[in-house]
Design a protein around this motif. Structure first.
Motif, short mmCIF file in Angstrom:
data_model
loop_
_atom_site.label_atom_id
_atom_site.label_comp_id
_atom_site.label_asym_id
_atom_site.label_seq_id
_atom_site.Cartn_x
_atom_site.Cartn_y
_atom_site.Cartn_z
N ARG A 93 -3.79 -8.29 -47.37
CA ARG A 93 -3.51 -7.42 -46.01
C ARG A 93 -2.37 -8.04 -45.00
O ARG A 93 -1.62 -7.25 -44.39
CB ARG A 93 -4.91 -7.83 -45.00
CG ARG A 93 -5.91 -7.05 -45.70
CD ARG A 93 -7.23 -7.30 -44.93
NE ARG A 93 -8.42 -6.98 -45.41
CZ ARG A 93 -9.71 -7.34 -45.18
NH1 ARG A 93 -9.79 -7.99 -43.98
NH2 ARG A 93 -10.62 -6.71 -46.00
N GLU A 117 0.97 -6.84 -46.80
CA GLU A 117 1.43 -5.22 -46.44
C GLU A 117 1.68 -5.04 -45.02
O GLU A 117 2.35 -4.52 -44.58
CB GLU A 117 0.19 -4.55 -46.85
CG GLU A 117 0.08 -4.54 -48.42
CD GLU A 117 1.41 -4.34 -49.18
OE1 GLU A 117 1.96 -3.06 -48.86
OE2 GLU A 117 1.48 -4.73 -50.05
N ALA A 121 5.36 -3.84 -43.86
CA ALA A 121 5.51 -2.70 -42.87
C ALA A 121 6.25 -2.96 -41.53
O ALA A 121 7.12 -2.21 -41.22
CB ALA A 121 4.16 -2.16 -42.73
N GLU A 125 -1.75 -0.69 -38.58
CA GLU A 125 -1.92 0.44 -39.72
C GLU A 125 -1.79 0.24 -41.11
O GLU A 125 -2.96 0.51 -41.71
CB GLU A 125 -0.92 1.59 -39.46
CG GLU A 125 -1.57 3.01 -40.12
CD GLU A 125 -2.87 3.56 -40.12
OE1 GLU A 125 -3.52 4.02 -40.83
OE2 GLU A 125 -3.40 3.34 -38.79
N ALA A 126 -1.01 -0.65 -41.35
CA ALA A 126 -0.72 -1.06 -42.81
C ALA A 126 -1.98 -2.00 -43.40
O ALA A 126 -2.35 -1.84 -44.30
CB ALA A 126 0.70 -1.95 -42.93
N ARG A 170 -4.94 -1.97 -42.07
CA ARG A 170 -6.14 -1.17 -41.86
C ARG A 170 -6.15 -0.44 -43.35
O ARG A 170 -7.24 -0.02 -43.81
CB ARG A 170 -6.32 -0.23 -41.13
CG ARG A 170 -6.54 -1.05 -39.65
CD ARG A 170 -6.61 -0.04 -38.61
NE ARG A 170 -7.17 -1.01 -37.41
CZ ARG A 170 -7.19 -0.65 -35.84
NH1 ARG A 170 -6.43 0.40 -35.64
NH2 ARG A 170 -7.50 -1.48 -35.07
N LEU A 171 -4.92 -0.06 -43.98
CA LEU A 171 -5.09 0.75 -45.10
C LEU A 171 -5.55 -0.21 -46.33
O LEU A 171 -5.56 0.12 -47.34
CB LEU A 171 -3.51 1.31 -45.29
CG LEU A 171 -3.02 2.55 -44.54
CD1 LEU A 171 -1.82 2.86 -44.80
CD2 LEU A 171 -4.01 3.58 -44.77
N HIS A 172 -5.56 -1.52 -46.03
CA HIS A 172 -5.94 -2.43 -47.05
C HIS A 172 -7.14 -3.22 -46.83
O HIS A 172 -7.37 -4.45 -47.18
CB HIS A 172 -4.53 -3.56 -47.40
CG HIS A 172 -3.38 -2.86 -48.21
ND1 HIS A 172 -2.59 -1.94 -47.45
CD2 HIS A 172 -3.35 -2.73 -49.46
CE1 HIS A 172 -1.80 -1.69 -48.37
NE2 HIS A 172 -2.17 -2.10 -49.44
N LYS A 214 -11.52 -2.28 -38.33
CA LYS A 214 -11.11 -1.69 -37.15
C LYS A 214 -10.88 -2.62 -35.81
O LYS A 214 -10.49 -2.44 -34.89
CB LYS A 214 -11.45 -0.23 -36.97
CG LYS A 214 -10.79 0.82 -37.88
CD LYS A 214 -11.22 2.01 -37.65
CE LYS A 214 -10.63 3.10 -38.67
NZ LYS A 214 -10.60 4.67 -38.52
#
Length: 221
Positions: free
Chosen positions: A105, A108, A112, A132-133, A135-137, A141
């Protein structure tokens, strides 16, 4: 200078090696390569041990790292009064799944935010791109993030600050320390990660000044 000093510190990490010896290996390399030896010597942080996982900025002690633990190396030297600031992490022995997830996390998020760093971008935009990057991993939230970086120069912490809603606009020539927290808060079962690189804003993007220290999670033993 920073890259070689951090590589010396990572090479020193191992079972029963104390934090102060890791920091000493880093400082000795910094000084050998010409870093400041006077009152503006930068800072070196090394910490290990589950009891110190909640201590985000820990100076080196005589504590010896144990098998199965994570070790954080952070800070950097100074040169002609100018500072630099990076974070790297090492594992002594196998890497747990949770450790790897948190490190991914952070990596990434850092990738980003580095890609988004360019003249005209605002500090708030960089903050949102990093979130956002992450959260994609798998980052939750409801995680409470506050700062994803800061300026660095004659002081280790300078403006602009990379914060939510930040309106400061990046300009060519700015030097930033971009840092992405992914700690195991509030459980502290593992240390997690807080990868950080220094960049200079260029005409069409940015250059990573600390690219000489690999982002990969260092595994000792």
């Amino acid at each position: 200078i920073t890259a070689e000093g951090f590589m010396a510190g990572l090479a020193k990490v191992g079972e029963n090696v104390c934090e102060a010896d890791i920091a000493r290996a880093m400082r000795e390399r910094f000084l050998a390569l010409g870093a400041d030896a006077g009152p503006t010597t930068g800072q070196v942080m090394v910490r290990s041990g589950r009891e110190r996982y909640p201590v985000f900025c820990g100076g080196p002690t005589g504590r010896k790292a144990c098998f199965g633990e994570q070790v954080m190396l952070a800070g950097g030297p100074s040169l002609l009064g100018y500072h630099i600031d990076i974070h790297r992490f090492a594992n002594i022995g196998p890497v747990e799944d949770l450790e790897l997830d948190l490190w991914t996390r952070s990596r990434e998020g850092l990738r980003a935010i580095v890609e988004a760093t360019r003249p005209g971008a605002t500090t708030g935009q960089l903050f949102e791109i990093a979130i956002e990057a992450m959260r994609l991993h798998g980052a939750p939230k409801n995680a409470q993030w506050q700062v994803f970086g800061h300026g660095v120069g004659l002081e280790n912490y300078e403006h602009p600050m990379i914060v939510e809603g930040g309106t400061e606009v990046l300009r060519e020539g700015m030097v930033l320390a971009l840092e992405i927290p992914a700690y195991d808060v509030p459980d502290y079962r593992v240390m997690g990660a807080f990868l950080e690189d220094c960049v200079v804003v260029t005409a069409d993007g940015c250059e990573v000044l600390t690219a000489g220290v690999p982002l990969e999670l260092h595994v000792a033993g």
